[in-house]
Design a protein around this motif. Structure first.
Motif, PDB file in Angstrom:
ATOM      1  N   ALA A 183      -0.492   0.741  -0.636  1.00  0.00           N
ATOM      2  CA  ALA A 183       0.487   0.143   0.288  1.00  0.00           C
ATOM      3  C   ALA A 183       0.941   1.162   1.331  1.00  0.00           C
ATOM      4  O   ALA A 183       1.057   0.845   2.525  1.00  0.00           O
ATOM      5  CB  ALA A 183       1.687  -0.372  -0.500  1.00  0.00           C
TER       6      ALA A 183
ATOM      7  N   ALA B  99      -4.846  -3.134   0.424  1.00  0.00           N
ATOM      8  CA  ALA B  99      -3.508  -3.339   1.005  1.00  0.00           C
ATOM      9  C   ALA B  99      -3.650  -3.637   2.490  1.00  0.00           C
ATOM     10  O   ALA B  99      -4.523  -3.086   3.169  1.00  0.00           O
ATOM     11  CB  ALA B  99      -2.649  -2.090   0.802  1.00  0.00           C
TER      12      ALA B  99
ATOM     13  N   VAL C 258       7.450  -5.224   0.371  1.00  0.00           N
ATOM     14  CA  VAL C 258       6.126  -5.151  -0.249  1.00  0.00           C
ATOM     15  C   VAL C 258       5.938  -6.419  -1.075  1.00  0.00           C
ATOM     16  O   VAL C 258       6.830  -6.823  -1.825  1.00  0.00           O
ATOM     17  CB  VAL C 258       5.994  -3.913  -1.169  1.00  0.00           C
ATOM     18  CG1 VAL C 258       4.707  -3.979  -1.992  1.00  0.00           C
ATOM     19  CG2 VAL C 258       6.011  -2.632  -0.337  1.00  0.00           C
TER      20      VAL C 258
ATOM     21  N   ILE D 185       4.112  -5.311   3.794  1.00  0.00           N
ATOM     22  CA  ILE D 185       2.836  -4.864   3.221  1.00  0.00           C
ATOM     23  C   ILE D 185       2.460  -5.766   2.042  1.00  0.00           C
ATOM     24  O   ILE D 185       3.259  -5.977   1.132  1.00  0.00           O
ATOM     25  CB  ILE D 185       2.937  -3.409   2.695  1.00  0.00           C
ATOM     26  CG1 ILE D 185       3.515  -2.477   3.766  1.00  0.00           C
ATOM     27  CG2 ILE D 185       1.563  -2.921   2.235  1.00  0.00           C
ATOM     28  CD1 ILE D 185       3.893  -1.094   3.240  1.00  0.00           C
TER      29      ILE D 185
ATOM     30  N   ALA E   9      -1.078  -4.561   6.088  1.00  0.00           N
ATOM     31  CA  ALA E   9       0.321  -4.482   6.534  1.00  0.00           C
ATOM     32  C   ALA E   9       0.474  -4.941   7.978  1.00  0.00           C
ATOM     33  O   ALA E   9      -0.468  -4.847   8.776  1.00  0.00           O
ATOM     34  CB  ALA E   9       0.807  -3.038   6.400  1.00  0.00           C
TER      35      ALA E   9
ATOM     36  N   THR F  42      -0.590   0.898  -6.778  1.00  0.00           N
ATOM     37  CA  THR F  42      -0.364  -0.025  -5.650  1.00  0.00           C
ATOM     38  C   THR F  42       0.450   0.635  -4.536  1.00  0.00           C
ATOM     39  O   THR F  42       0.164   0.440  -3.349  1.00  0.00           O
ATOM     40  CB  THR F  42       0.340  -1.299  -6.178  1.00  0.00           C
ATOM     41  OG1 THR F  42      -0.572  -1.964  -7.061  1.00  0.00           O
ATOM     42  CG2 THR F  42       0.720  -2.239  -5.052  1.00  0.00           C
ATOM     43  N   SER F  43       1.435   1.445  -4.891  1.00  0.00           N
ATOM     44  CA  SER F  43       2.254   2.089  -3.838  1.00  0.00           C
ATOM     45  C   SER F  43       1.405   3.031  -2.974  1.00  0.00           C
ATOM     46  O   SER F  43       1.701   3.217  -1.793  1.00  0.00           O
ATOM     47  CB  SER F  43       3.427   2.864  -4.448  1.00  0.00           C
ATOM     48  OG  SER F  43       2.953   3.962  -5.198  1.00  0.00           O
TER      49      SER F  43
ATOM     50  N   THR G  55       3.474  -8.078  -3.914  1.00  0.00           N
ATOM     51  CA  THR G  55       2.450  -7.658  -4.868  1.00  0.00           C
ATOM     52  C   THR G  55       2.615  -8.366  -6.213  1.00  0.00           C
ATOM     53  O   THR G  55       3.717  -8.770  -6.572  1.00  0.00           O
ATOM     54  CB  THR G  55       2.509  -6.123  -5.088  1.00  0.00           C
ATOM     55  OG1 THR G  55       1.456  -5.734  -5.971  1.00  0.00           O
ATOM     56  CG2 THR G  55       3.843  -5.657  -5.661  1.00  0.00           C
TER      57      THR G  55
ATOM     58  N   ALA H 274      -2.938  -8.835  -0.513  1.00  0.00           N
ATOM     59  CA  ALA H 274      -3.509  -8.083   0.618  1.00  0.00           C
ATOM     60  C   ALA H 274      -4.541  -8.900   1.371  1.00  0.00           C
ATOM     61  O   ALA H 274      -4.984  -8.506   2.461  1.00  0.00           O
ATOM     62  CB  ALA H 274      -4.162  -6.803   0.097  1.00  0.00           C
TER      63      ALA H 274
ATOM     64  N   ALA I 215      -0.035  -5.775  -1.045  1.00  0.00           N
ATOM     65  CA  ALA I 215      -0.875  -4.777  -1.733  1.00  0.00           C
ATOM     66  C   ALA I 215      -1.094  -5.188  -3.184  1.00  0.00           C
ATOM     67  O   ALA I 215      -0.163  -5.637  -3.848  1.00  0.00           O
ATOM     68  CB  ALA I 215      -0.196  -3.409  -1.689  1.00  0.00           C
TER      69      ALA I 215
ATOM     70  N   VAL J  18       7.398   3.100  -1.652  1.00  0.00           N
ATOM     71  CA  VAL J  18       6.522   3.078  -0.465  1.00  0.00           C
ATOM     72  C   VAL J  18       7.291   3.600   0.748  1.00  0.00           C
ATOM     73  O   VAL J  18       6.789   4.423   1.522  1.00  0.00           O
ATOM     74  CB  VAL J  18       5.978   1.653  -0.207  1.00  0.00           C
ATOM     75  CG1 VAL J  18       5.223   1.577   1.108  1.00  0.00           C
ATOM     76  CG2 VAL J  18       5.079   1.222  -1.365  1.00  0.00           C
TER      77      VAL J  18
END
Ligand code: COA
Length: 363
Positions: A76, A180, A97, A156, A182, A72-73, A99, A307, A158, A113
């Protein structure tokens, strides 16, 4: 909870003039989906389903799945990089973030991230509200700005649902995809284009079991041999969730409209969490909006969790559907249960790079 503008500071507060109409303003946007496209036909090869059933019942034709080495990072950070580019900035004061599929249960994903983006030393934390995460994250980021804690925030949404789906559960495995999205928010004024708010946010923990990953937390511990296949994966009671999603997204959208003094017919675009095309069209109908005003990219990306709203926005801005000055109503529902809605007038931004611009098949 309903929030409008930040509380007015007292008359003796020396920063009163600055703070009274201080608001978070969208100044950049970016989206990213991993290159690997998974079609309904591909899923039909190893589960008892069909392209026709999936398209008819959900509106989804394909989705993107991250490769096993992609977390995920990574998604993101790429969406975040694109949003910073769109905003024309290389630094922010905070990274938020949101998630359901963090890289690890500890620590949070946001600090990693931030480091991947070269934003050393900035505040960074995760917000967890499942598919409502982006709206909750927007409210959190707006709060950081409204209170003067930050001048600029990168938010973000994500998710890498492919990491938690049970590919033997045909009801849920067909719905979700990875991606993702942002936005960069800067300090500005409540009456300028891009200002976010008003917000409506809510939750109901009695619905915990409708959407969950049962094991792996402190309630049901994960020790080898103890956990069933079902409990270690994402589960959702689809039919019940469907009803809650329609009701909560519509009610929350109405509450935000009322707070902002907007009439439903003044909304140019409804941008709902991309749960199921039938849910989205029913929400639009409940609000008295023609379905043409409902922004959707679910056909090409599926439900991408936190997202989904920013990805839908990126794609709609990218193809010219959403234009500067348009009135936008965001509404979301997710596990928790959680729900939320927010008003936004779209700002003027430089051309936006499509989320599928990654060397993969165009979405
Ligand atoms: N392929 C083929 N058939 C399937 C199937 C699949 N992938 N998944 C379920 N079916 C079958 C069921 O077994 C059932 O068969 P039966 O009638 O013989 O028992 C039939 O299709 C109908 O199943 P049902 O669960 O009633 O389908 P549905 O129309 O409710 O659609 C969902 C299922 C999950 C798509 C739908 O409930 C949904 O979208 N729920 C909300 C999801 C959502 O919003 N999630 C995000 C919230 S944040």
């Amino acid at each position: 909870m309903r929030t409008s503008t930040p509380p007015a500071p007292g008359p003796s507060d020396p920063t009163a003039a600055v703070r009274r109409d201080r608001a978070a303003v969208v100044c950049g946007v970016g989206g990213y989906v991993p290159p690997r496209v998974v079609t309904n036909d591909e899923l039909s090869r190893f589960m008892d389903t069909s392209d026709e059933w999936i398209r008819k019942r959900t509106g989804i034709s394909r989705r993107h799945f991250a490769d096993p080495g992609q977390a995920t990072s990574d998604l993101a950070a790429e969406a975040g990089r694109r949003a910073l580019e769109s905003a024309g900035v290389d630094t922010v004061d905070a990274v938020v973030v949101t998630t359901t599929t963090p890289d690890r249960s500890c620590p949070a994903t946001a600090p990693l991230v931030a480091t991947k983006l070269g934003l050393e030393g900035v505040a960074a934390f995760d917000v967890s509200a499942v598919c409502t995460g982006f709206v909750y994250g927007l409210a959190s980021a707006a709060g950081l700005i409204a209170t003067g804690v930050a001048e600029r925030v990168l938010l973000i949404g994500a998710d890498t649902y492919s990491a938690i789906l049970d590919m033997e559960d045909r009801t849920n495995a067909i719905i979700f995809g990875d991606g993702a999205g942002a936005v960069v928010l800067r300090a500005g004024h409540a009456d300028e284009p891009g200002a976010v708010g008003h917000f409506d946010l809510g939750s109901d923990g009695s619905g915990e079991e409708l959407i969950m990953v049962a094991a792996g937390g402190s309630r049901q511990r994960k020790s080898p041999g103890d956990v069933s296949r079902q409990d270690e994966h994402f589960s959702m009671r689809g039919k019940e969730v469907y009803r809650h999603a329609v009701h909560r997204m519509s009610a929350s959208a109405r509450a935000a409209l009322e707070l902002g003094g907007w009439k439903a017919e003044e909304v140019d675009h409804l941008v709902p969490h991309q749960a199921n095309i039938r849910i989205l069209h029913t929400v639009a109908e409940e609000l008295g909006l023609p379905k043409e005003r409902c922004v959707s990219n679910i056909g090409s990306v599926g439900n991408t969790g936190a997202a989904s709203i920013p990805l839908a926005l990126v794609d709609a801005v990218g193809d010219g559907t959403v234009k500067a000055g348009d009135r936008i109503l965001l509404t979301a529902f997710g596990g928790g249960l959680t729900w939320g809605a927010c008003l936004l007038r779209w700002p003027s931004l430089p051309p936006v790079r499509p989320s599928h611009d990654n060397g993969g098949t165009p979405a």
